[in-house]
Motif scaffolding. Structure first.
Motif, PDB file in Angstrom:
ATOM      1  N   MET A   1       0.836  -1.194   0.000  1.00 10.75           N
ATOM      2  CA  MET A   1       0.000   0.000   0.000  1.00 10.75           C
ATOM      3  C   MET A   1       0.879   1.254   0.000  1.00 10.75           C
ATOM      4  N   ILE A   2       0.582   2.185  -0.910  1.00 13.08           N
ATOM      5  CA  ILE A   2       1.314   3.449  -0.954  1.00 13.08           C
ATOM      6  C   ILE A   2       0.876   4.337   0.206  1.00 13.08           C
ATOM      7  N   LYS A   3       1.848   4.927   0.896  1.00 12.16           N
ATOM      8  CA  LYS A   3       1.541   5.822   2.008  1.00 12.16           C
ATOM      9  C   LYS A   3       2.212   7.180   1.797  1.00 12.16           C
ATOM     10  N   PHE A 200       6.257   7.762   1.244  1.00 14.82           N
ATOM     11  CA  PHE A 200       6.882   9.035   0.872  1.00 14.82           C
ATOM     12  C   PHE A 200       6.531  10.121   1.881  1.00 14.82           C
ATOM     13  N   HIS A 201       7.533  10.934   2.199  1.00 17.24           N
ATOM     14  CA  HIS A 201       7.403  11.988   3.214  1.00 17.24           C
ATOM     15  C   HIS A 201       7.646  13.347   2.561  1.00 17.24           C
ATOM     16  N   GLY A 202       6.742  14.288   2.770  1.00 16.40           N
ATOM     17  CA  GLY A 202       6.933  15.622   2.205  1.00 16.40           C
ATOM     18  C   GLY A 202       6.304  16.702   3.062  1.00 16.40           C
ATOM     19  N   SER A 203       6.791  17.911   2.902  1.00 11.63           N
ATOM     20  CA  SER A 203       6.214  19.046   3.631  1.00 11.63           C
ATOM     21  C   SER A 203       4.992  19.613   2.919  1.00 11.63           C
ATOM     22  N   CYS A 204       4.921  19.418   1.598  1.00 16.16           N
ATOM     23  CA  CYS A 204       3.754  19.875   0.809  1.00 16.16           C
ATOM     24  C   CYS A 204       3.416  21.329   1.136  1.00 16.16           C
ATOM     25  N   LEU A 243      -0.200   9.087  -6.705  1.00 12.61           N
ATOM     26  CA  LEU A 243       0.259   7.798  -6.205  1.00 12.61           C
ATOM     27  C   LEU A 243      -0.822   6.718  -6.266  1.00 12.61           C
ATOM     28  N   LYS A 244      -2.061   7.127  -6.453  1.00 14.61           N
ATOM     29  CA  LYS A 244      -3.163   6.163  -6.569  1.00 14.61           C
ATOM     30  C   LYS A 244      -3.288   5.599  -7.986  1.00 14.61           C
ATOM     31  N   ARG A 245      -2.582   6.189  -8.926  1.00 16.02           N
ATOM     32  CA  ARG A 245      -2.684   5.729 -10.318  1.00 16.02           C
ATOM     33  C   ARG A 245      -2.161   4.313 -10.485  1.00 16.02           C
TER      34      ARG A 245
END
Length: 245
Positions: A1-3, A200-204, A243-245
């Motif tokens: 699962m993508i997180k 994946f970790h980001g500040s967005c 990421l859901k693609r």
């Protein structure tokens, strides 16, 4: 699962992250310094606001590197304990020695504290300062760490793609690898394809203006772009959707 994990420093940031599909939140203060320890009051308010996705609380007493004095370490352990008591689902931390190796004594102590509360232990990008990533990751696995945040020993995750892919291939079944640094809408799909990593970790982040930051001859600005950063609804939404693609 993508997180997707979003770095957040306010109640509003956390609500945006959750509403747009983030799987997890890293709660910090002073994000412009790379993140410092948040207050327990902020954590309380985030939980009271209805945030239910897991919250990983940063424990970092100052900016700069990660070689801490005994007083600083004691502060970190006390802060971690209080954050866990207040409901944090995990602690994000990193300890290094003067020569850039992992401080194993402090690291094991923090992992034991997290285990005591049934919480996750996350070794952050202090990992990217080590000289031998394979030795370091194996030792962290042996210590029982749950997750490692890394850019593949490079300034950005995109630059560290090759090592990230190797770490995921060799160790991904034994420890969670979280790719971070420079994650954005333009590179997220490339990172997924080239690394095989699924966290994946980001500040967005976006920058906003406070009209009182600069008045007359006085300025409290700390960044050239604008006055303060916050999580962007649109950026979180786009990354999650890609990421859901």
């Amino acid at each position: 699962m993508i997180k997707v994990e979003v770095c957040a420093s306010s109640v509003k940031d956390c609500l945006i992250a959750q509403s747009e599909g983030a799987s997890r939140i890293e709660l910090v203060s002073a994000s412009y310094l790379g993140g410092l320890t948040p207050t327990t009051t902020l954590l309380d308010m985030v939980l009271e606001s209805g945030v239910v996705v897991p919250i990983m609380a940063m424990v970092r007493p100052r900016g700069g590197g990660f070689c801490y004095s005994e007083i600083e370490k004691n502060q970190m352990f006390r802060e971690a304990r209080e954050l866990l008591k207040h409901g944090a689902n995990g602690i994000v931390f990193g300890f290094l020695t003067e020569d850039g190796k992992i401080d194993w004594q402090a690291t094991e102590k923090m992992i034991e504290l997290c285990d005591k509360f049934g919480a996750e232990s996350v070794f952050h990008r202090a990992f990217d300062c080590v000289s031998d990533s394979y030795v370091a990751i194996q030792q962290l696995i042996d210590c029982g760490v749950d997750r490692i945040l890394t850019s593949g020993l490079q300034p950005t995750a995109l630059q560290g793609c090759e090592l990230l892919n190797n770490l995921q291939f060799k160790f991904g079944e034994r420890v969670e690898i979280l790719a971070g640094s420079g994650i954005n809408v333009d590179n997220i799909e490339t990172l997924r394809e080239r690394t095989g990593i699924h966290q994946f970790h980001g500040s967005c982040k976006i920058w906003k203006k406070d009209p009182t930051t600069t008045l007359g001859n006085i300025s409290y600005a700390y960044h050239e772009k604008d006055d303060y950063d916050c999580v962007s609804t649109e950026i979180v939404r786009q990354i999650v959707q890609l990421l859901k693609r």
